[in-house]
Scaffold this motif. Structure first.
Motif, PDB file in Angstrom:
ATOM      1  N   ARG A  64      27.436   5.948   5.202  1.00  0.00           N
ATOM      2  CA  ARG A  64      27.905   5.642   3.839  1.00  0.00           C
ATOM      3  C   ARG A  64      29.413   5.389   3.834  1.00  0.00           C
ATOM      4  O   ARG A  64      29.917   4.588   3.042  1.00  0.00           O
ATOM      5  CB  ARG A  64      27.538   6.771   2.872  1.00  0.00           C
ATOM      6  CG  ARG A  64      26.074   6.771   2.473  1.00  0.00           C
ATOM      7  CD  ARG A  64      25.810   7.587   1.233  1.00  0.00           C
ATOM      8  NE  ARG A  64      25.977   9.015   1.465  1.00  0.00           N
ATOM      9  CZ  ARG A  64      25.016   9.807   1.897  1.00  0.00           C
ATOM     10  NH1 ARG A  64      23.818   9.324   2.162  1.00  0.00           N
ATOM     11  NH2 ARG A  64      25.236  11.103   2.075  1.00  0.00           N
ATOM     12  N   ILE A  65      30.144   6.059   4.729  1.00  0.00           N
ATOM     13  CA  ILE A  65      31.581   5.788   4.863  1.00  0.00           C
ATOM     14  C   ILE A  65      31.786   4.367   5.379  1.00  0.00           C
ATOM     15  O   ILE A  65      32.654   3.641   4.900  1.00  0.00           O
ATOM     16  CB  ILE A  65      32.236   6.811   5.814  1.00  0.00           C
ATOM     17  CG1 ILE A  65      32.225   8.205   5.179  1.00  0.00           C
ATOM     18  CG2 ILE A  65      33.674   6.387   6.142  1.00  0.00           C
ATOM     19  CD1 ILE A  65      32.716   9.313   6.107  1.00  0.00           C
ATOM     20  N   PHE A  66      30.963   3.957   6.374  1.00  0.00           N
ATOM     21  CA  PHE A  66      31.042   2.575   6.872  1.00  0.00           C
ATOM     22  C   PHE A  66      30.862   1.577   5.738  1.00  0.00           C
ATOM     23  O   PHE A  66      31.582   0.586   5.627  1.00  0.00           O
ATOM     24  CB  PHE A  66      29.946   2.326   7.925  1.00  0.00           C
ATOM     25  CG  PHE A  66      30.172   2.973   9.262  1.00  0.00           C
ATOM     26  CD1 PHE A  66      31.310   3.723   9.517  1.00  0.00           C
ATOM     27  CD2 PHE A  66      29.243   2.830  10.277  1.00  0.00           C
ATOM     28  CE1 PHE A  66      31.518   4.317  10.749  1.00  0.00           C
ATOM     29  CE2 PHE A  66      29.429   3.411  11.522  1.00  0.00           C
ATOM     30  CZ  PHE A  66      30.576   4.164  11.755  1.00  0.00           C
ATOM     31  N   LEU A  67      29.884   1.842   4.879  1.00  0.00           N
ATOM     32  CA  LEU A  67      29.540   0.915   3.807  1.00  0.00           C
ATOM     33  C   LEU A  67      30.621   0.866   2.721  1.00  0.00           C
ATOM     34  O   LEU A  67      30.750  -0.133   2.009  1.00  0.00           O
ATOM     35  CB  LEU A  67      28.206   1.311   3.168  1.00  0.00           C
ATOM     36  CG  LEU A  67      26.974   1.197   4.057  1.00  0.00           C
ATOM     37  CD1 LEU A  67      25.748   1.766   3.353  1.00  0.00           C
ATOM     38  CD2 LEU A  67      26.737  -0.234   4.495  1.00  0.00           C
ATOM     39  N   SER A  68      31.401   1.947   2.606  1.00  0.00           N
ATOM     40  CA  SER A  68      32.416   2.003   1.556  1.00  0.00           C
ATOM     41  C   SER A  68      33.707   1.317   1.949  1.00  0.00           C
ATOM     42  O   SER A  68      34.599   1.136   1.111  1.00  0.00           O
ATOM     43  CB  SER A  68      32.702   3.472   1.196  1.00  0.00           C
ATOM     44  OG  SER A  68      33.352   4.139   2.280  1.00  0.00           O
TER      45      SER A  68
ATOM     46  N   ASP B 166      35.788   7.283  12.373  1.00  0.00           N
ATOM     47  CA  ASP B 166      34.438   7.325  11.812  1.00  0.00           C
ATOM     48  C   ASP B 166      33.397   7.031  12.889  1.00  0.00           C
ATOM     49  O   ASP B 166      32.309   7.617  12.884  1.00  0.00           O
ATOM     50  CB  ASP B 166      34.305   6.320  10.665  1.00  0.00           C
ATOM     51  CG  ASP B 166      35.190   6.674   9.484  1.00  0.00           C
ATOM     52  OD1 ASP B 166      35.477   7.874   9.295  1.00  0.00           O
ATOM     53  OD2 ASP B 166      35.604   5.759   8.754  1.00  0.00           O
ATOM     54  N   PHE B 167      33.733   6.118  13.789  1.00  0.00           N
ATOM     55  CA  PHE B 167      32.841   5.820  14.914  1.00  0.00           C
ATOM     56  C   PHE B 167      32.599   7.082  15.736  1.00  0.00           C
ATOM     57  O   PHE B 167      31.467   7.393  16.111  1.00  0.00           O
ATOM     58  CB  PHE B 167      33.475   4.728  15.782  1.00  0.00           C
ATOM     59  CG  PHE B 167      32.627   4.254  16.925  1.00  0.00           C
ATOM     60  CD1 PHE B 167      31.795   3.143  16.795  1.00  0.00           C
ATOM     61  CD2 PHE B 167      32.651   4.911  18.150  1.00  0.00           C
ATOM     62  CE1 PHE B 167      31.015   2.701  17.858  1.00  0.00           C
ATOM     63  CE2 PHE B 167      31.879   4.479  19.216  1.00  0.00           C
ATOM     64  CZ  PHE B 167      31.058   3.373  19.074  1.00  0.00           C
ATOM     65  N   MET B 168      33.661   7.833  15.979  1.00  0.00           N
ATOM     66  CA  MET B 168      33.541   9.060  16.762  1.00  0.00           C
ATOM     67  C   MET B 168      32.779  10.150  15.994  1.00  0.00           C
ATOM     68  O   MET B 168      32.061  10.949  16.603  1.00  0.00           O
ATOM     69  CB  MET B 168      34.927   9.561  17.161  1.00  0.00           C
ATOM     70  CG  MET B 168      35.677   8.611  18.095  1.00  0.00           C
ATOM     71  SD  MET B 168      34.720   8.198  19.575  1.00  0.00           S
ATOM     72  CE  MET B 168      34.647   9.788  20.385  1.00  0.00           C
ATOM     73  N   HIS B 169      32.933  10.156  14.674  1.00  0.00           N
ATOM     74  CA  HIS B 169      32.166  11.098  13.862  1.00  0.00           C
ATOM     75  C   HIS B 169      30.672  10.818  13.985  1.00  0.00           C
ATOM     76  O   HIS B 169      29.857  11.752  14.033  1.00  0.00           O
ATOM     77  CB  HIS B 169      32.591  11.012  12.398  1.00  0.00           C
ATOM     78  CG  HIS B 169      33.859  11.732  12.095  1.00  0.00           C
ATOM     79  ND1 HIS B 169      34.574  11.533  10.929  1.00  0.00           N
ATOM     80  CD2 HIS B 169      34.557  12.650  12.807  1.00  0.00           C
ATOM     81  CE1 HIS B 169      35.662  12.296  10.941  1.00  0.00           C
ATOM     82  NE2 HIS B 169      35.672  12.978  12.069  1.00  0.00           N
ATOM     83  N   LEU B 170      30.321   9.539  14.031  1.00  0.00           N
ATOM     84  CA  LEU B 170      28.920   9.167  14.172  1.00  0.00           C
ATOM     85  C   LEU B 170      28.380   9.610  15.530  1.00  0.00           C
ATOM     86  O   LEU B 170      27.268  10.142  15.628  1.00  0.00           O
ATOM     87  CB  LEU B 170      28.753   7.658  13.995  1.00  0.00           C
ATOM     88  CG  LEU B 170      27.317   7.118  13.973  1.00  0.00           C
ATOM     89  CD1 LEU B 170      26.488   7.816  12.900  1.00  0.00           C
ATOM     90  CD2 LEU B 170      27.329   5.615  13.740  1.00  0.00           C
TER      91      LEU B 170
ATOM     92  N   ALA C   4      23.044  -3.933   3.854  1.00  0.00           N
ATOM     93  CA  ALA C   4      23.801  -2.769   3.406  1.00  0.00           C
ATOM     94  C   ALA C   4      23.015  -1.983   2.349  1.00  0.00           C
ATOM     95  O   ALA C   4      23.012  -0.754   2.365  1.00  0.00           O
ATOM     96  CB  ALA C   4      25.149  -3.203   2.839  1.00  0.00           C
ATOM     97  N   GLU C   5      22.336  -2.708   1.449  1.00  0.00           N
ATOM     98  CA  GLU C   5      21.521  -2.043   0.432  1.00  0.00           C
ATOM     99  C   GLU C   5      20.373  -1.272   1.085  1.00  0.00           C
ATOM    100  O   GLU C   5      20.040  -0.147   0.669  1.00  0.00           O
ATOM    101  CB  GLU C   5      20.973  -3.075  -0.557  1.00  0.00           C
ATOM    102  CG  GLU C   5      22.032  -3.712  -1.441  1.00  0.00           C
ATOM    103  CD  GLU C   5      21.456  -4.743  -2.392  1.00  0.00           C
ATOM    104  OE1 GLU C   5      20.202  -4.838  -2.471  1.00  0.00           O
ATOM    105  OE2 GLU C   5      22.233  -5.449  -3.052  1.00  0.00           O
ATOM    106  N   LYS C   6      19.777  -1.890   2.111  1.00  0.00           N
ATOM    107  CA  LYS C   6      18.683  -1.236   2.836  1.00  0.00           C
ATOM    108  C   LYS C   6      19.153   0.062   3.481  1.00  0.00           C
ATOM    109  O   LYS C   6      18.486   1.106   3.389  1.00  0.00           O
ATOM    110  CB  LYS C   6      18.148  -2.188   3.901  1.00  0.00           C
ATOM    111  CG  LYS C   6      17.063  -1.607   4.785  1.00  0.00           C
ATOM    112  CD  LYS C   6      16.648  -2.615   5.862  1.00  0.00           C
ATOM    113  CE  LYS C   6      15.634  -2.017   6.821  1.00  0.00           C
ATOM    114  NZ  LYS C   6      15.261  -2.974   7.895  1.00  0.00           N
ATOM    115  N   VAL C   7      20.316   0.021   4.126  1.00  0.00           N
ATOM    116  CA  VAL C   7      20.848   1.199   4.798  1.00  0.00           C
ATOM    117  C   VAL C   7      21.253   2.259   3.781  1.00  0.00           C
ATOM    118  O   VAL C   7      21.019   3.459   3.988  1.00  0.00           O
ATOM    119  CB  VAL C   7      22.040   0.820   5.702  1.00  0.00           C
ATOM    120  CG1 VAL C   7      22.752   2.064   6.230  1.00  0.00           C
ATOM    121  CG2 VAL C   7      21.564  -0.042   6.866  1.00  0.00           C
TER     122      VAL C   7
END
Length: 223
Positions: free
Chosen positions: A218-222, A82-86, A153-156
């Motif tokens: 959103r993947i990070f947050l999930s 996911d880091f690489m996707h970002l 997290a809510e802000k993001v």
């Protein structure tokens, strides 16, 4: 490479911020690029295009350094994929801006009056969308400190929703501009018509690629 390693030792997200600085520098050239085109200042269009190519290349150097280091990194607070996707999402923005700059150097286009206002509106909106995506990257440090939860997290999460809306609006503006362009097909020669169509699509691609930042966060947050 040493600077990238130093940044990784402090935070895994600092190198992303360094890369995003170059991406944003590319985005910052979109407005002057189209203003020069509107003035038919083709010499300035060429200079700005060359600057964008240079900035994109500098972004690529940082991206490649990050990828090299990531192969040696054992621990990250998020999934490495996911880091690489970002990182790829960020890089895609710079690539789209570079493609746009190259298209505008293929030949000296003039802006038909019928599409001028809609083109300006799309350019402004795409820049707004891209800057919103860039701003999200600035939240990564605070998001990490909050362990991807709480008020940050809510802000993001809300910001990613806004980004999605901005991209949707960009699609609508792109479609309307394309409609106006093709209403002129009997007044514009075929090569210019096709080139303008590619320019409009590439402008839209800047917004499309930016939305991927929100999707990845959103993947990070999930997790």
């Amino acid at each position: 490479m040493r600077s990238i390693l130093s940044m990784f030792s402090k935070s895994p997200f600092k190198p992303l911020g360094s890369h995003m600085d170059k991406v944003r520098a590319c985005v910052d050239q979109i407005d002057p690029l189209f203003k020069a085109l509107g003035r038919e200042d083709y010499g300035e269009v060429g200079k700005i295009s060359e600057l964008i190519v240079k900035l994109e290349h500098e972004a690529d150097i940082i991206k490649d350094d990050i990828r090299t280091h990531m192969r040696q990194t054992v621990f990250l607070p998020v999934d490495k994929k996911d880091f690489m996707h970002l990182l790829s999402a960020q890089d895609d923005i710079a690539d789209a801006v570079e493609d746009l700059a190259v298209l505008l150097r293929i030949k000296n286009l003039n802006v038909p009056e019928v599409i001028r206002a809609s083109l300006d509106e799309l350019v402004d909106h795409v820049i707004k969308t891209a800057c919103a995506g860039c701003d999200l990257i600035l939240e990564l440090e605070a998001l990490l400190e909050s362990s991807f939860g709480g008020a940050e997290a809510e802000k993001v999460e809300k910001a990613t929703q806004v980004l999605g809306t901005l991209e949707w609006e960009a699609d609508r503006k792109q479609f309307k501009l394309a409609q106006k362009l093709f209403s002129l097909e009997s007044q514009i020669n075929a090569p210019d018509l096709l080139l303008w169509n590619e320019v409009i699509k590439k402008l839209g691609a800047v917004a499309d690629k930016t939305e991927q930042i929100g999707k990845t966060l959103r993947i990070f947050l999930s997790q």
